[in-house]
Write a protein that holds these residues in place. Structure first.
Motif, short mmCIF file in Angstrom:
data_model
loop_
_atom_site.label_atom_id
_atom_site.label_comp_id
_atom_site.label_asym_id
_atom_site.label_seq_id
_atom_site.Cartn_x
_atom_site.Cartn_y
_atom_site.Cartn_z
N GLN B 3 0.81 -1.23 0.00
CA GLN B 3 0.00 0.00 0.00
C GLN B 3 0.84 1.28 0.00
O GLN B 3 0.56 2.18 -0.78
N PRO B 4 1.90 1.39 0.85
CA PRO B 4 2.64 2.66 0.87
C PRO B 4 3.29 3.01 -0.47
O PRO B 4 3.52 4.19 -0.74
N ILE B 5 3.60 2.01 -1.31
CA ILE B 5 4.29 2.33 -2.58
C ILE B 5 3.43 2.03 -3.80
O ILE B 5 3.88 2.18 -4.93
N LEU B 6 2.17 1.65 -3.58
CA LEU B 6 1.35 1.20 -4.70
C LEU B 6 1.06 2.32 -5.70
O LEU B 6 1.09 2.10 -6.92
N HIS B 7 0.83 3.53 -5.17
CA HIS B 7 0.55 4.66 -6.05
C HIS B 7 1.76 4.93 -6.95
O HIS B 7 1.64 5.09 -8.17
N GLN B 8 2.93 4.93 -6.32
CA GLN B 8 4.20 5.11 -7.05
C GLN B 8 4.39 4.00 -8.11
O GLN B 8 4.69 4.28 -9.27
N LEU B 9 4.14 2.75 -7.71
CA LEU B 9 4.31 1.62 -8.64
C LEU B 9 3.37 1.75 -9.83
O LEU B 9 3.74 1.48 -10.97
N ASN B 10 2.14 2.16 -9.55
CA ASN B 10 1.16 2.20 -10.63
C ASN B 10 1.32 3.42 -11.55
O ASN B 10 0.58 3.57 -12.51
N SER B 11 2.33 4.26 -11.28
CA SER B 11 2.67 5.33 -12.22
C SER B 11 3.79 4.85 -13.15
O SER B 11 4.25 5.57 -14.02
N LYS B 12 4.25 3.61 -12.93
CA LYS B 12 5.36 3.07 -13.72
C LYS B 12 4.87 2.12 -14.82
O LYS B 12 3.72 1.70 -14.82
N TYR B 13 5.80 1.83 -15.74
CA TYR B 13 5.49 0.91 -16.85
C TYR B 13 5.99 -0.48 -16.44
O TYR B 13 7.18 -0.75 -16.42
N ILE B 14 5.03 -1.33 -16.07
CA ILE B 14 5.37 -2.67 -15.57
C ILE B 14 4.87 -3.73 -16.54
O ILE B 14 3.71 -3.69 -16.96
N VAL B 15 5.76 -4.65 -16.88
CA VAL B 15 5.42 -5.72 -17.83
C VAL B 15 5.40 -7.06 -17.11
O VAL B 15 6.33 -7.38 -16.36
N LEU B 16 4.35 -7.82 -17.33
CA LEU B 16 4.30 -9.20 -16.84
C LEU B 16 4.55 -10.11 -18.04
O LEU B 16 3.72 -10.19 -18.95
#
Lengths: 214, 214
Positions: B3-16
């Protein structure tokens, strides 16, 4: 393991005496059709009156289920072929943690569980009709799972509590949802931690409703 | 714990880098937004060339992920902030069980696993950009979970296989679906058995993308 008897089971009148959306979801997951009839039992047993958390959850599950059994068996309409009841508690060092009462309570519970091993106990009650007095048979069993929670910072706990997820869950977390990242491992039945142990339940169903086509 | 970093993570380009619908579902469960880019790696490493199942799954996960990394890093478009890859195997007595090839194969695998303890190993690969050569950093870890399968009759196995559920799953069962009743317990990370260990993954993300607002 229910596939051989699932058709037979789904021709029966099965009642799930629980309002838990997780237990309903688990029944759907294994393909079992149930009618949900919530218990009116107040869940106000005094924890101090019980020697162990297991004794407490066993009696709570029994009372919750018997309230529904007594109500349905006293009606004129047809009796269920199976009534399923359950209660789940989270316990650490003999203390019982149920649903948090407030944001602060949820934070304090998760701070206690953080970095340590707690136990989740579910007691399951299965009631089937029988000739005699009482006109039913009670099958009851309990399942215990050890759960290891990771070391959580105050900020992790607070921001998790602020998602509201902990508020309707024993122990203040949902292992099957956002809370999944909090849990480093378990020993025992996973579905018990969600609120209903599926493997021992399926084994009991195979005994109560034997495969007649085999 | 994200939760504390989720906003930051979801502003990034993440590939699965995985086509597994279960891994996609697990990312959604923890609220992480990913773009799915399947690997074209053929998964044809010779099992005989590896000393242990862990060595095999480690190399397969690495090759699967690096195929996507090399493809995306050679393109002109922007590089992902994180590429996630994984491979999962089921193993018993040193033998590796992947997806069943046929109905008969699924039955024979489940007959082997019935009544015994097997291991599920997932190797996870996380790739983040870095200055230098190569222009990325690889973080790789593996998680092992013990799984106890109940004693199943031939009829239980056959009727379960006939639901088709086993066919696209390593080891021939889905612990999160109808197969949940087959498993009497586990020791370790539950989500690893579904195909992706969430707690160690979240811990690595907290290291790779530290909480800057704290």
């Amino acid at each position: 393991m229910l596939q051989p008897i699932l058709h037979q089971l789904n021709s029966k009148y099965i009642v799930l005496a629980s309002t838990s959306p997780r237990r309903k979801m688990l029944m759907e997951q294994i393909g079992l059709k149930c009618k949900i009839i919530p218990s009116n039992f107040e869940e106000n047993l005094r924890k101090e009156d019980f020697k162990t958390p297991l004794d407490y959850v066993t009696e709570t599950a029994r009372q919750k289920t018997l309230e529904v059994v007594n109500r349905l068996y006293s009606e004129k309409s047809s009796r269920p072929d199976l009534i399923i009841g359950a209660d789940t508690v989270v316990t650490l060092d003999g203390e019982i943690f149920e649903k948090p009462k407030s944001r602060d309570h949820a934070i304090s519970v998760l701070s206690r569980l953080s970095g340590s091993t707690h136990n989740v106990i579910t007691s399951v009650v299965l009631v089937t009709p029988e000739t005699g007095d009482p006109p039913f048979k009670i099958t009851q069993f309990s399942t215990n799972t050890e759960v290891w929670m990771g070391e959580l910072s105050q900020r992790m706990i607070e921001s998790y509590v602020d998602t509201q997820e902990p508020m309707d869950k024993a122990g203040g977390y949902g292992i099957q949802a956002l809370g999944s990242t909090l849990i480093s491992g378990i020993k025992g039945d996973y579905f018990n931690v969600i609120g209903f142990p599926l493997h021992p339940f399926a084994k009991e169903l195979c005994k109560l409703f034997p495969d007649t086509s085999a």
